[in-house]
Design a protein around this motif. Structure first.
Motif, PDB file in Angstrom:
ATOM      1  N   VAL A 167      16.948  -0.825   4.872  1.00  0.00           N
ATOM      2  CA  VAL A 167      16.478  -0.776   3.490  1.00  0.00           C
ATOM      3  C   VAL A 167      15.082  -0.157   3.494  1.00  0.00           C
ATOM      4  O   VAL A 167      14.184  -0.683   4.144  1.00  0.00           O
ATOM      5  N   PRO A 168      14.879   0.971   2.801  1.00  0.00           N
ATOM      6  CA  PRO A 168      13.565   1.626   2.826  1.00  0.00           C
ATOM      7  C   PRO A 168      12.524   0.805   2.064  1.00  0.00           C
ATOM      8  O   PRO A 168      12.672   0.550   0.867  1.00  0.00           O
ATOM      9  N   ILE A 169      11.498   0.376   2.755  1.00  0.00           N
ATOM     10  CA  ILE A 169      10.469  -0.483   2.166  1.00  0.00           C
ATOM     11  C   ILE A 169       9.097  -0.006   2.616  1.00  0.00           C
ATOM     12  O   ILE A 169       8.914   0.385   3.775  1.00  0.00           O
ATOM     13  N   GLU A 170       8.144  -0.042   1.696  1.00  0.00           N
ATOM     14  CA  GLU A 170       6.768   0.271   2.021  1.00  0.00           C
ATOM     15  C   GLU A 170       5.848  -0.609   1.186  1.00  0.00           C
ATOM     16  O   GLU A 170       6.260  -1.183   0.172  1.00  0.00           O
ATOM     17  N   LEU A 171       4.609  -0.739   1.634  1.00  0.00           N
ATOM     18  CA  LEU A 171       3.624  -1.530   0.908  1.00  0.00           C
ATOM     19  C   LEU A 171       3.069  -0.694  -0.241  1.00  0.00           C
ATOM     20  O   LEU A 171       2.655   0.447  -0.058  1.00  0.00           O
ATOM     21  N   VAL A 172       3.071  -1.275  -1.433  1.00  0.00           N
ATOM     22  CA  VAL A 172       2.521  -0.602  -2.615  1.00  0.00           C
ATOM     23  C   VAL A 172       1.016  -0.832  -2.624  1.00  0.00           C
ATOM     24  O   VAL A 172       0.554  -1.973  -2.718  1.00  0.00           O
TER      25      VAL A 172
ATOM     26  N   MET B  99      10.204  -4.352  -6.609  1.00  0.00           N
ATOM     27  CA  MET B  99       9.054  -4.808  -5.828  1.00  0.00           C
ATOM     28  C   MET B  99       9.212  -6.262  -5.408  1.00  0.00           C
ATOM     29  O   MET B  99       9.391  -7.140  -6.238  1.00  0.00           O
ATOM     30  N   ILE B 100       9.098  -6.492  -4.092  1.00  0.00           N
ATOM     31  CA  ILE B 100       9.256  -7.814  -3.508  1.00  0.00           C
ATOM     32  C   ILE B 100       7.909  -8.256  -2.948  1.00  0.00           C
ATOM     33  O   ILE B 100       7.407  -7.659  -1.995  1.00  0.00           O
ATOM     34  N   PRO B 101       7.287  -9.296  -3.510  1.00  0.00           N
ATOM     35  CA  PRO B 101       6.049  -9.787  -2.913  1.00  0.00           C
ATOM     36  C   PRO B 101       6.335 -10.516  -1.609  1.00  0.00           C
ATOM     37  O   PRO B 101       7.275 -11.315  -1.524  1.00  0.00           O
ATOM     38  N   ALA B 102       5.566 -10.214  -0.584  1.00  0.00           N
ATOM     39  CA  ALA B 102       5.760 -10.849   0.719  1.00  0.00           C
ATOM     40  C   ALA B 102       4.424 -10.881   1.438  1.00  0.00           C
ATOM     41  O   ALA B 102       3.558 -10.022   1.219  1.00  0.00           O
TER      42      ALA B 102
ATOM     43  N   GLY C 257      -2.495 -11.601 -11.176  1.00  0.00           N
ATOM     44  CA  GLY C 257      -2.324 -12.866 -10.486  1.00  0.00           C
ATOM     45  C   GLY C 257      -2.262 -12.781  -8.978  1.00  0.00           C
ATOM     46  O   GLY C 257      -2.350 -13.805  -8.298  1.00  0.00           O
ATOM     47  N   HIS C 258      -2.132 -11.585  -8.433  1.00  0.00           N
ATOM     48  CA  HIS C 258      -2.071 -11.429  -6.975  1.00  0.00           C
ATOM     49  C   HIS C 258      -3.457 -11.137  -6.421  1.00  0.00           C
ATOM     50  O   HIS C 258      -4.151 -10.232  -6.893  1.00  0.00           O
ATOM     51  N   SER C 259      -3.845 -11.888  -5.399  1.00  0.00           N
ATOM     52  CA  SER C 259      -5.155 -11.695  -4.784  1.00  0.00           C
ATOM     53  C   SER C 259      -5.098 -10.762  -3.580  1.00  0.00           C
ATOM     54  O   SER C 259      -6.135 -10.452  -2.989  1.00  0.00           O
ATOM     55  N   ARG C 260      -3.918 -10.344  -3.206  1.00  0.00           N
ATOM     56  CA  ARG C 260      -3.750  -9.441  -2.071  1.00  0.00           C
ATOM     57  C   ARG C 260      -2.733  -8.350  -2.432  1.00  0.00           C
ATOM     58  O   ARG C 260      -1.861  -8.549  -3.290  1.00  0.00           O
ATOM     59  N   LEU C 261      -2.824  -7.214  -1.727  1.00  0.00           N
ATOM     60  CA  LEU C 261      -1.777  -6.199  -1.816  1.00  0.00           C
ATOM     61  C   LEU C 261      -0.571  -6.732  -1.047  1.00  0.00           C
ATOM     62  O   LEU C 261      -0.627  -6.869   0.172  1.00  0.00           O
ATOM     63  N   ARG C 262       0.510  -7.032  -1.766  1.00  0.00           N
ATOM     64  CA  ARG C 262       1.674  -7.621  -1.089  1.00  0.00           C
ATOM     65  C   ARG C 262       3.008  -7.193  -1.700  1.00  0.00           C
ATOM     66  O   ARG C 262       4.053  -7.710  -1.311  1.00  0.00           O
TER      67      ARG C 262
END
Length: 468
Positions: free
Chosen positions: A116-121, A58-61, A128-133
């Motif tokens: 690279v197959p990527i989707e938003l989790v 999982m890559i936060p972006a 600690g994360h305030s957004r879905l990222r």
């Protein structure tokens, strides 16, 4: 691992060398190749994997098109604020701003340019994360991410030598790297000259000596990371006069199935699950973060805990490959009632029942949790109940070589070594000075963003200096 004076000649000379073919090294090589540089990647394993393959991938972006499509309002400033809040504002603001600004373009570039197959989790926020990222492969595994990155390297015709353990660097007295020496499995070695070098060989979690020196609280912990993370980059950089920073920082994890050694997703805790010790009692606020929870779990009797949850969360877990692996390995226990679960797990039935009932009261808004957790955002746990025995572990270190916003390795006076770059676990990340500063995904965030920056910067450098 040593720094040697340059030899009279090399067996091979390349413009740019990258040590390590994990996420950081792969991204660096792809970026450099795209910028027109010839690249050689040296990987110690027979199959590139590293710490990335052991992660959830999982890559936060921030500011990605996946977020926009889902109606998620996220910006560089918001992500940077979350990182600094977790790290106690103890990370260089320029580095935080740089990795946050690079994060969205980097994951979009990986998906669009390199397949690279990527989707938003979606569905839950990590601590600690305030957004879905969180952006991840469909399987939510680092193994799938690494497989895709390796395929991208092949498609880009990047040369990768596997089973090549770099033992020494060749450098001038001023710190300019001239090349490296690597060993083959048969004991033979080859010397490779280079115009610039990217250190992407992760941190030092696999070195008992360095862990004992810098992270003494984890010296007896399970290492749920790559055994090849021996601190090579730290040792080389230090020998060349580089500055080390935040060496006590690391990612731990308080949810490693015992004795199966499978990472169990923390989503179970964030969506309503609880952790109990062998006495059947909760012992912490499970929402503070899975990294520091490693230390907390290890302080419990026998260094063990149980993840306790229900059918709703069991179904959530089944969305993750690692959880399905844990179930297949027999790690998941089930009980139609609290008493049945207690018998299955060898836990005291009275204490377990009281703990479940107390959590239900808190979910209903009755009373306040003595550990400070808010239970009202999720339904109370309901039978049938599930549990997995877990322990705490050290995954990878977050301290390392101090770098600037161009991923160039710095000396204590702030000047850069002439042609040395670093990223991922080889570099000081954005997690502050200790375990409590780790924000979910910080490892891959630094690996991908600093890797891409390092690759581009190194390509520009070798072109400018005319290295061949």
């Amino acid at each position: 691992m040593s720094i040697l004076p340059p030899p009279d000649g090399f067996d091979l000379t390349v413009p740019l060398a990258v040590i390590g073919a994990g996420a950081c090294g792969s991204v660096a090589a792809l970026a450099a190749r795209e910028a027109g540089a010839e690249v050689l990647v040296l990987e110690r394993d027979a199959l590139p994997a590293g710490s990335t393959a052991l992660s959830s991938g999982m890559i936060p972006a921030c500011g990605t098109h996946w977020q926009r499509a889902a109606g998620v309002d996220d910006t560089v400033d918001i992500l940077a604020a979350d990182i600094q809040a977790k790290a106690g504002n103890q990370v260089e603001p320029a580095i935080v701003e740089t990795v946050c600004r690079e994060s969205g373009p980097a994951v979009e570039w990986l998906a669009e340019r390199h397949a690279v197959p990527i989707e938003l989790v979606d569905g839950f926020l990590y601590p600690g994360h305030s957004r879905l990222r969180m952006h991840a492969p469909p399987s939510r595994t680092g193994a799938e991410l690494m497989g895709s990155l390796s395929a991208a390297l092949a498609a880009a015709q990047v040369d990768v030598i596997t089973e090549a353990q770099v033992s020494d660097l060749f450098a001038e007295p001023d710190g300019r790297v001239r090349g490296l020496r690597f060993q083959r499995p048969d004991g033979s070695h080859e010397d490779v000259g280079c115009g610039a070098l990217v250190l992407a060989c992760c941190g030092f979690a696999g070195s008992p000596e360095l862990v004992s020196r810098h992270i003494p609280e984890m010296r007896q912990a399970m290492i749920f990371g790559h055994v090849g993370n021996q601190g090579d980059a730290v040792l080389w950089g230090e020998a060349m006069g580089a500055e080390l920073r935040h060496m006590g920082a690391y990612q731990g994890h308080g949810s490693i199935a015992e004795p199966h050694a499978i990472l169990v997703t923390w989503a179970l805790m964030m969506r309503g699950g609880i952790q109990i010790n062998v006495d059947g009692r909760r012992f912490s606020n499970e929402h503070e973060g899975y990294s520091e929870q490693a230390v907390t779990v290890l302080t419990q009797p026998s260094g063990l805990a149980w993840n306790l949850y229900d059918q709703r969360l069991h179904e959530l877990g089944l969305e993750f490959d690692d959880y399905r692996s844990a179930q297949a390995a027999g790690a998941v226990r089930q009980g139609a009632t609290a008493a049945a679960l207690a018998e299955s797990c060898g836990l005291p039935v009275v204490a377990l029942t009281e703990t479940i009932n107390e959590a239900a009261d808190l979910a209903a808004g009755q009373g306040s949790d003595s550990f400070g957790r808010d239970f009202t955002a999720a339904p109370a746990l309901a039978p049938p109940y599930f549990a997995i025995k877990v322990t705490g572990a050290l995954l990878h270190t977050q301290g390392g070589l101090r770098v600037d916003t161009g991923a160039r390795v710095l000396r204590p006076d702030g000047t850069a070594l002439p042609n040395l770059f670093a990223g991922g676990g080889a570099a000081c990340g954005v997690s502050g000075p200790a375990v409590w500063g780790y924000l979910s995904g910080n490892g891959l965030l630094s690996a991908v963003t600093l890797g891409r920056i390092a690759g581009r910067g190194a390509a520009v450098l070798v072109e400018r200096e005319g290295k061949v």
